[in-house]
Design an enzyme around this catalytic site. Structure first.
Site, PDB file in Angstrom:
ATOM      1  N   LEU A 215       7.452  -7.907 -15.244  1.00 19.88           N
ATOM      2  CA  LEU A 215       6.423  -8.127 -14.234  1.00 19.88           C
ATOM      3  C   LEU A 215       5.062  -7.593 -14.665  1.00 19.88           C
ATOM      4  CD1 LEU A 215       8.298  -7.337 -10.888  1.00 19.88           C
ATOM      5  CD2 LEU A 215       8.276  -9.433 -12.254  1.00 19.88           C
ATOM      6  N   HIS A 272       1.216  -0.244  -8.480  1.00 18.41           N
ATOM      7  CA  HIS A 272       2.036   0.632  -9.317  1.00 18.41           C
ATOM      8  C   HIS A 272       1.431   0.773 -10.716  1.00 18.41           C
ATOM      9  CE1 HIS A 272       6.073   2.139 -10.751  1.00 18.41           C
ATOM     10  NE2 HIS A 272       5.635   1.616 -11.885  1.00 18.41           N
ATOM     11  N   GLU A 273       1.107  -0.357 -11.343  1.00 14.03           N
ATOM     12  CA  GLU A 273       0.634  -0.310 -12.729  1.00 14.03           C
ATOM     13  C   GLU A 273      -0.714   0.395 -12.848  1.00 14.03           C
ATOM     14  OE1 GLU A 273       2.593  -0.789 -14.969  1.00 14.03           O
ATOM     15  OE2 GLU A 273       4.127  -2.015 -14.002  1.00 14.03           O
TER      16      GLU A 273
END
Length: 334
Positions: A215, A272-273
């Site tokens: 992802l 998140h990233e």
């Protein structure tokens, strides 16, 4: 946009980012950044690799032996974070930090709106999610009533000026004669040809990966090339965040043109990233009961893919499965 005094502030502020809470046919490959892929890094429920940042960091360290190890980075940054903490008041009275963003949309000649050449509206929906989550905006999915949920006073805006001083909408569409990309090709071909000055912009790339189970991933902060902020003597031309095109954006704002998976479609992969890009590790420290270097988060046993109640490693409460740096995020939750 590497480690600067501003980013040190962000490292502290993002320790307690918390969550309020597509399947397409996946096409896995056997390797990830040149190494045999480990089964345990995939979601056991659907086979997707929610985040490949840890594996990417190992790849960067092997390419550049002078790049700091994770332990060295933490040892370097911890006293700087502590120094900032000692200067903070208990209230969030500092100024709002706005990070200019450029989205490099990598495609192979498709019309806008045809995968992987996603629309402006889909891109803008992702920026909206980031601001909702990092600013804990009331009335949005980024809001929560948990006492440790924080407005971290960071926001994101598509760049209005390119590196040459020309007006831009912050969306950089690049056509390559290639339909999909192996992970290592991003560093060797895509990033060097497209990156904007990483000391002035946060670079994000969207593309179609050869391995559709992945992802996204990000580069941890390291060498910026700025005086006094280059402890690893590395290079900054790979700095940024990489996303599969079909998890970039939120279905909540779909105007009928969005190209998103039917599961990971709320924009939380990028929340998140970008936490990694700001220096945050996974909340379990990437080993059983590991250290995420945020003293005010409970110690986790491992990643959580659902919404379980799990007693933390210290047996003094439950794991913080709602944290953006765990894996509950996105899924089917609003």
């Amino acid at each position: 946009m590497k480690i600067t005094s501003t980013i040190f502030n962000l490292l502290v502020a993002t320790c307690l980012l918390t969550l309020n809470l597509a399947y397409s046919q996946i096409q896995p490959t056997n390797t990830l950044f040149g190494k045999q892929k480990k089964v345990e890094i995939a979601n056991p429920n659907d086979g997707y690799i929610r985040c490949a940042t840890t594996e990417y960091e190992k790849y960067l360290q092997e390419k550049n032996p002078r790049r700091m190890t994770t332990a060295q980075f933490e040892a370097w940054v911890t006293p700087l974070v502590n120094r900032y903490k000692s200067m903070r008041t208990t209230s969030q009275s500092g100024g709002i930090i706005t990070i200019p963003v450029v989205i490099h949309v990598i495609h192979s000649g498709q019309e806008v709106g045809t995968a992987p050449n996603i629309t402006d509206a889909q891109i803008q929906s992702q920026i909206k999610v980031l601001n909702e989550d990092y600013r804990k905006m009331a009335g949005t999915p980024g809001y929560n009533t948990n006492p440790v949920g924080a407005d971290v006073q960071i926001q994101f805006a598509l760049a209005k000026q390119d590196p040459n001083g020309n007006p831009t909408n912050g969306i950089d569409r690049i056509s390559f004669c290639k339909d999909n990309w192996v992970d290592t090709e991003f560093d060797s071909e895509v990033k060097p040809a497209t990156i904007w000055d990483p000391t002035s912009y946060m670079n994000i790339w969207t593309a179609k990966f050869t391995d559709s189970t992945v992802l996204g991933y990000a580069q941890f902060p390291d060498a910026s090339g700025l005086p006094g902020l280059d402890p690893a003597n590395g290079i900054a031309n790979s700095d940024g965040v990489v996303s599969s095109y079909d998890v970039f954006g939120s279905i909540n704002d779909n105007d009928g043109t969005f190209i998103l998976q039917t599961k990971y479609n709320k924009g939380r992969t990028m929340t998140h990233e970008i936490g990694h890009w700001l220096g945050l590790r996974h909340i379990w420290g990437d080993v059983t009961c590991g250290d995420d270097f945020c003293a005010d988060t409970p110690v986790h046993h491992d990643a959580n893919y659902g919404c379980p109640t799990v007693v933390n490693c210290d047996a003094n409460g439950n794991e913080m499965v709602e944290n953006y740096m765990d894996y509950l995020l996105n899924s089917y939750y609003p």
